[in-house]
Design a protein around this motif. Structure first.
Motif, mmCIF file in Angstrom:
data_model
loop_
_atom_site.group_PDB
_atom_site.id
_atom_site.type_symbol
_atom_site.label_atom_id
_atom_site.label_comp_id
_atom_site.label_asym_id
_atom_site.label_seq_id
_atom_site.Cartn_x
_atom_site.Cartn_y
_atom_site.Cartn_z
ATOM 1 N N ILE A 49 14.076 53.097 58.734
ATOM 2 C CA ILE A 49 13.818 53.236 60.332
ATOM 3 C C ILE A 49 14.903 53.153 61.133
ATOM 4 O O ILE A 49 15.837 52.380 60.918
ATOM 5 C CB ILE A 49 12.945 51.812 60.614
ATOM 6 C CG1 ILE A 49 11.493 51.624 59.705
ATOM 7 C CG2 ILE A 49 12.521 51.751 62.044
ATOM 8 C CD1 ILE A 49 10.766 50.553 59.919
ATOM 9 N N TYR A 50 15.040 53.862 62.037
ATOM 10 C CA TYR A 50 16.413 53.979 63.046
ATOM 11 C C TYR A 50 16.201 52.893 63.805
ATOM 12 O O TYR A 50 15.367 52.480 64.475
ATOM 13 C CB TYR A 50 16.125 55.309 63.723
ATOM 14 C CG TYR A 50 16.737 56.553 62.861
ATOM 15 C CD1 TYR A 50 18.053 56.830 62.767
ATOM 16 C CD2 TYR A 50 15.727 57.518 62.353
ATOM 17 C CE1 TYR A 50 18.679 57.910 62.170
ATOM 18 C CE2 TYR A 50 16.274 58.619 61.517
ATOM 19 C CZ TYR A 50 17.706 58.825 61.414
ATOM 20 O OH TYR A 50 18.277 59.758 60.696
ATOM 21 N N SER B 235 15.847 53.542 67.808
ATOM 22 C CA SER B 235 14.562 54.266 68.337
ATOM 23 C C SER B 235 13.283 53.516 67.518
ATOM 24 O O SER B 235 12.228 53.651 68.262
ATOM 25 C CB SER B 235 14.296 55.597 68.159
ATOM 26 O OG SER B 235 14.582 56.183 66.648
ATOM 27 N N ILE C 282 12.090 54.584 64.957
ATOM 28 C CA ILE C 282 11.168 55.644 64.371
ATOM 29 C C ILE C 282 11.369 55.505 62.857
ATOM 30 O O ILE C 282 12.643 55.640 62.384
ATOM 31 C CB ILE C 282 11.738 56.971 64.944
ATOM 32 C CG1 ILE C 282 11.572 57.163 66.238
ATOM 33 C CG2 ILE C 282 11.049 58.267 64.146
ATOM 34 C CD1 ILE C 282 12.141 58.529 66.816
ATOM 35 N N LYS C 283 10.313 55.329 62.009
ATOM 36 C CA LYS C 283 10.229 55.448 60.759
ATOM 37 C C LYS C 283 10.590 56.872 60.074
ATOM 38 O O LYS C 283 9.495 57.714 60.140
ATOM 39 C CB LYS C 283 8.944 54.676 60.137
ATOM 40 C CG LYS C 283 8.895 54.395 58.736
ATOM 41 C CD LYS C 283 7.732 53.526 58.544
ATOM 42 C CE LYS C 283 7.929 53.002 56.843
ATOM 43 N NZ LYS C 283 6.654 52.323 56.302
ATOM 44 N N ALA C 284 11.726 57.120 59.583
ATOM 45 C CA ALA C 284 12.094 58.361 59.041
ATOM 46 C C ALA C 284 11.582 58.765 57.799
ATOM 47 O O ALA C 284 11.207 59.772 57.374
ATOM 48 C CB ALA C 284 13.600 58.685 59.439
ATOM 49 N N GLY D 14 11.650 66.961 61.607
ATOM 50 C CA GLY D 14 11.184 65.749 61.935
ATOM 51 C C GLY D 14 10.734 65.066 60.741
ATOM 52 O O GLY D 14 10.166 63.911 60.677
ATOM 53 N N ASP E 130 6.419 63.960 57.470
ATOM 54 C CA ASP E 130 6.511 62.934 58.000
ATOM 55 C C ASP E 130 7.051 61.397 57.332
ATOM 56 O O ASP E 130 6.315 60.629 57.014
ATOM 57 C CB ASP E 130 4.945 62.502 58.486
ATOM 58 C CG ASP E 130 4.800 61.115 59.699
ATOM 59 O OD1 ASP E 130 5.639 61.180 60.367
ATOM 60 O OD2 ASP E 130 3.768 60.485 59.590
#
Length: 595
Positions: free
Chosen positions: A359-360, A363, A365-367, A388, A561
């Motif tokens: 996770i970044y 941000s 965001i779970k990459a 993405g 995703d």
């Protein structure tokens, strides 16, 4: 002052220069006080000599008395001149010690900050702007240098000169000392407030100038777009508006600056008038001689600049402290990417990724979500996915730009955290998605990862990346200077030079992060054919959103995703008729229609 304590280690390092500066300041101030005393003695001598001259002249000894009188005056004049020259010499030495010390500390501080910047992880650069990083290493350090140089120099001068002069003034006449110094505290406080106004308005001007410069830079950078959309008049109008704001703020600063010297001269004038008035009364009453008034006027003028500088120095210290707080914020940033065992050994290239989740931090965001795959040494892995889907994140984690939130990465069966970070990165060739080339020659850009550049190796890498022909077509060949960010080259050429840079270091693991996106299908096939030879017996990871780039891989994983939705080789994935096959068909049809 607390933030500035951090600079004490630098002051200790250059303590020799600082101590010499203190000694020279003391000596120079002695040569300031002596001339004032000589002036007092000289004036008193002249007054007394004049009262004796008339009787001697009537007695026929006037010529001899006149000659002796002039000889003594000449001696006083020569002594005062010598004192002035000696003071000037020691002022020169003060600057050669304290100011040079400040420049050396500035040099050390900038190097320390830059070195610290280099050690910080990629996450630090994601949350901080380049402009802010540059401001702290340039403008903030310059303000700190003003504290280390002029502020210390004038502060020392004030601390040494003020008690020295006051001591002499009190020893001559305590009452006159009190009256003559009455306006000086008012002067110091006034200068402090005027300086704060000047600094505040200077800050506004700097911001306005920064806005103006940014606007001009954008206008020139985007001049093609401006002309294409016929927005030249609008652009000029916006510039005029920004320029008008800058002019207005500059005039405001000029008005405040205009107060500075009149304020000083007014208060010094008042002090001089008080000295002459009170001193005159005491002369009439026979308490002091004429020379004392002249001496005190000189003392008042001597103290004017140190007292004036008190407000200025205070302002410099405040600004330096604020800047040092900003510098300390970055210097206190810690690198959480640390090696557990500092293993520095040659790798073979076997990679095992298990349950990798990331996770970044900036941000949220779970990459990546529980990614697992294995690559044997010498094999090629293709990673396919849309924008993405987490492809580039895998590359960053393999390069250990970040540490995962969960899961492990092993190279040759050893956790990547056990390796020395520099050692592991030296053995990985990385071609990023966003190509960055330095403003240097093409040869130096290709040799960037080499400790000992070899021309044959550079040319071989250029041939393998299918860019050799393009390079030798330039008038200066490999010695062609590239513009900012490699602007001299086309998008495809920049990517191929970047590939050449990665393979020139002959890495054990090669990671290509969507690096063929700016080249056409023909060039892509030529590069892939060359890379096929390069990737033999070398672990390679081809990250791309184009299926054609990854179809030659031994294993392919398809991301969506942050999760693996398909895996296999080209043939098995095509047979599954899933996402991979659909992407392949769409991209094949698109390339055929373009042709």
């Amino acid at each position: 002052m607390k933030p500035l304590w951090r600079l004490n280690k630098y002051l200790y390092k250059y303590k020799g220069l600082l101590l010499l500066g203190v000694v020279f300041t003391i000596i120079s101030n002695i040569f300031v006080i002596i001339p004032a005393q000589l002036v007092r003695i000289a004036i008193d001598y002249v007054v007394e000599s004049f009262s004796l001259y008339r009787p001697l002249e009537r007695g026929g000894l006037g010529e001899i008395a006149r000659e002796n009188f002039l000889d003594y005056v000449l001696v006083f004049g020569v002594l005062i001149l010598i004192m002035a020259l000696l003071r000037g010499f020691f002022l020169f030495l003060i600057r050669q010690t304290i100011i040079i010390m400040s420049r050396r500390v500035e040099y050390d501080l900038k190097n320390d900050i830059f070195e610290h910047y280099q050690e910080l992880p990629l996450s630090f650069y994601r949350k901080n702007s380049t402009g802010d990083l540059m401001a702290r290493i340039s403008e903030d350090v310059s303000r700190v240098r003003m504290y280390l140089g002029p502020a210390i120099m004038y502060g020392l001068n004030l601390l040494i000169l003020f008690p020295l002069v006051i001591f002499y003034m009190v020893s001559v006449n305590a009452e006159l000392t009190l009256y003559s110094l009455l306006p000086l505290p008012i002067l110091s406080v006034s200068i402090y407030f005027v300086n704060n106004l000047i600094n505040e308005r200077s800050e506004r001007i700097q911001k306005s100038l920064s806005t103006l410069s940014t606007y001009v830079q954008e206008a020139f950078s985007g001049i093609r777009v401006l002309k294409a959309f016929v927005r030249e008049e609008d652009s000029a109008r916006e510039f005029a508006k920004a320029s008008e704001e800058y002019k207005h703020k500059s005039i405001q600063l000029t008005k405040v600056n205009a107060l500075f010297f009149p304020l000083i001269m007014a208060l010094v004038g008042i002090s001089t008038i008080i000295t002459v008035y009170v001193g005159g009364i005491q002369v009439i009453e026979g308490e002091i001689g004429y020379g004392v008034i002249a001496e005190f006027i000189l003392y008042v003028n001597i103290l004017t600049w140190p007292v004036t500088s008190l407000g200025w120095v205070t302002s410099i210290v405040q600004r330096a402290a604020a800047s040092q707080v900003r510098i300390n914020e970055f210097l206190d940033e810690k690198n959480d990417l640390l090696s557990q065992d500092n293993l520095d050994q040659e790798i073979h290239g076997e990679i095992a990724v298990e349950d990798l989740t990331f996770i970044y931090p900036d941000s949220g965001i779970k990459a990546l979500d529980q990614i697992s795959f294995k690559i044997k040494a010498g094999e090629t892995l293709g990673i396919i996915g849309t924008t993405g889907s987490g492809k580039s994140t895998i590359a960053n984690l393999l390069m250990r730009m970040y540490d995962p939130n969960a899961g492990t990465i092993q190279i040759d069966g050893i956790d990547i955290k056990s390796y020395d970070i520099s050692s592991i990165r030296r053995q990985i060739g990385f071609v990023p998605q966003d190509v960055f080339l330095f403003s240097d020659t093409i040869a130096n850009n290709i040799a960037f990862g080499l400790d000992h550049p070899d021309r044959d190796l550079i040319e071989k890498a250029a041939k393998d990346a299918d860019v050799y022909t393009n390079i030798i077509d330039f008038p200066k060949g490999f010695e062609t200077m590239l513009g900012e960010r490699g602007i001299t080259l086309s998008g495809g050429q920049k990517q191929r030079v970047s590939i050449a840079r990665a393979i020139a270091k002959e890495p054990k693991i090669l990671i290509l992060d969507d690096c063929l996106s700016a080249v056409d299908t023909k060039t892509e096939n030529a590069i892939l054919t060359a890379l096929k030879r390069i990737m033999e017996n070398r672990t390679s990871i081809i990250i791309s959103h184009r299926v054609s780039s990854a179809k030659l891989a031994d294993h392919i994983i398809v991301l969506d995703d942050g999760k693996i939705i398909e895996r296999g080789n080209h043939e098995t994935l095509m047979a599954q008729k899933g996402v991979y096959a659909e992407l392949f068909e769409k991209q094949t049809q698109t390339s055929e229609s373009l042709e």
